[in-house]
Design a protein around this motif. Structure first.
Motif, short mmCIF file in Angstrom:
data_model
loop_
_atom_site.label_atom_id
_atom_site.label_comp_id
_atom_site.label_asym_id
_atom_site.label_seq_id
_atom_site.Cartn_x
_atom_site.Cartn_y
_atom_site.Cartn_z
N LEU A 1 0.93 -1.44 0.09
CA LEU A 1 -0.07 -0.01 -0.02
C LEU A 1 0.91 1.12 0.05
CD1 LEU A 1 -3.25 0.53 2.03
CD2 LEU A 1 -1.42 2.34 2.04
N ILE A 2 0.63 2.09 -1.08
CA ILE A 2 1.32 3.50 -0.95
C ILE A 2 0.34 4.44 -0.35
CG2 ILE A 2 2.10 5.32 -2.53
CD1 ILE A 2 2.52 3.16 -4.62
N ALA A 3 1.08 5.18 0.69
CA ALA A 3 0.31 6.22 1.27
C ALA A 3 1.01 7.52 0.93
CB ALA A 3 0.37 6.05 2.80
N LEU A 4 -0.12 8.49 0.67
CA LEU A 4 0.42 9.94 0.14
C LEU A 4 -0.53 10.94 0.85
CD1 LEU A 4 0.79 9.14 -3.64
CD2 LEU A 4 2.56 9.46 -1.93
N ALA A 5 0.07 12.15 0.93
CA ALA A 5 -0.90 13.27 1.54
C ALA A 5 -1.19 13.92 0.15
CB ALA A 5 -0.02 14.13 2.55
N SER A 6 -2.46 14.08 0.09
CA SER A 6 -2.91 15.08 -1.16
C SER A 6 -3.17 16.56 -0.66
CB SER A 6 -4.10 14.62 -1.73
OG SER A 6 -4.93 15.36 -2.56
#
Length: 280
Positions: free
Chosen positions: A245-250
């Motif tokens: 799972l790739i986690a990013l802040a948008s």
């Protein structure tokens, strides 16, 4: 805390994958789940007085038929999931082809959105992008984008890619910590070093360490990864290290981002694994 999970569906295989994973999440969190379909309608014409109207009753009738057909499909889907022991609510909304999907989803006040996506590329991505990208750009709650069949037990590693000297996203990091605790996954803290934004390893690792200590992160690995672009670094690291799972802040929507895209939107479109995003 997750109390309500929202799953948009277009009845595609990817949407079915998303529903399966969302049911597992809702069951573990003891949360409610709502399955929603948006019937796309043509944008209304506007009179000389600025009042929107439909050209004819035919368009409305077609929309009603689509509504009823969607509801029947959803009933069959929910019936097939009865053994999951999760109460699933159903909703069919109307929306314009030219409006963001999230406009129809916001009123459900969900704590998390789980949606399927085929991604987008080429001319389609430049002109309209994927529905998932639109939701990610506008959603005020975490969004989990699903492209392949995945179960909760399969999420063993989470990659957080970001610039670690900026600590503005407290709520996003707290949501990520909850996700890690929820899944029991290990966390990879990855700084993608690009020629345009190069920093030496000593500085980067110091930033990562300070970030991890501030948010009291546990079970994490630190990594500085060199690539020509941030998107390439994220996708290549995830592939090379079999990240689940790739986690990013948008950073949300803007006119320039909608025209030229963003790293988050690009990863949502191109990654062939789970992508979790949380708006700053």
């Amino acid at each position: 805390m997750i109390k309500k999970v929202l799953v948009p569906t277009d009845f595609s295989q990817q949407a079915n994958y998303a529903l399966t994973l969302a049911i597992e999440i809702a069951k573990r969190a003891d949360a409610g789940l709502t399955l929603v379909h948006v019937v796309e309608m043509s944008a209304p014409n506007v009179s000389a007085l600025g009042v929107p109207y439909m050209e004819s009753g035919e368009q409305i009738e077609v929309a009603r038929q689509q509504h009823d057909a969607a509801l029947e499909k959803m009933k069959k889907i929910v019936e097939s999931k009865q053994s999951a022991d999760v109460a699933i609510e159903m909703a069919v909304e109307y929306g314009s082809t030219f409006s963001d999907l999230y406009t129809q989803l916001e009123g459900f006040h969900a704590d998390m959105i789980v949606m399927g996506s085929k991604g987008a590329g080429g001319l389609e991505e430049i002109i309209i992008g994927s529905n998932a990208e639109k939701v990610v750009r506008n959603a005020k709650v975490p969004v989990l984008v699903v492209k392949n069949e995945t179960h909760l037990r399969d999420i063993r590693s989470i990659m957080l890619a970001r610039k670690f000297h900026d600590h503005k996203e407290d709520h996003a990091i707290e949501a990520l910590k909850a996700l890690q605790e929820f899944t029991g996954a290990d966390l990879h803290l990855v700084k993608v070093n690009t020629p345009a934004n190069f920093e030496d390893d000593r500085t980067n690792y110091a930033h990562i360490k300070a970030f991890a200590e501030k948010y009291q992160l546990e079970r994490y690995y630190s990594k500085v990864y060199n690539a020509f672009t941030e998107e390439d670094g994220i996708l290549f690291y995830a592939r090379d290290n079999e990240i689940d799972l790739i986690a990013l802040a948008s950073s949300g929507g803007s006119i320039m981002q909608s025209i030229f895209g963003s790293v988050t939107g690009d990863v949502v479109n191109h990654a062939q694994r789970l992508v979790w995003t949380c708006r700053i």
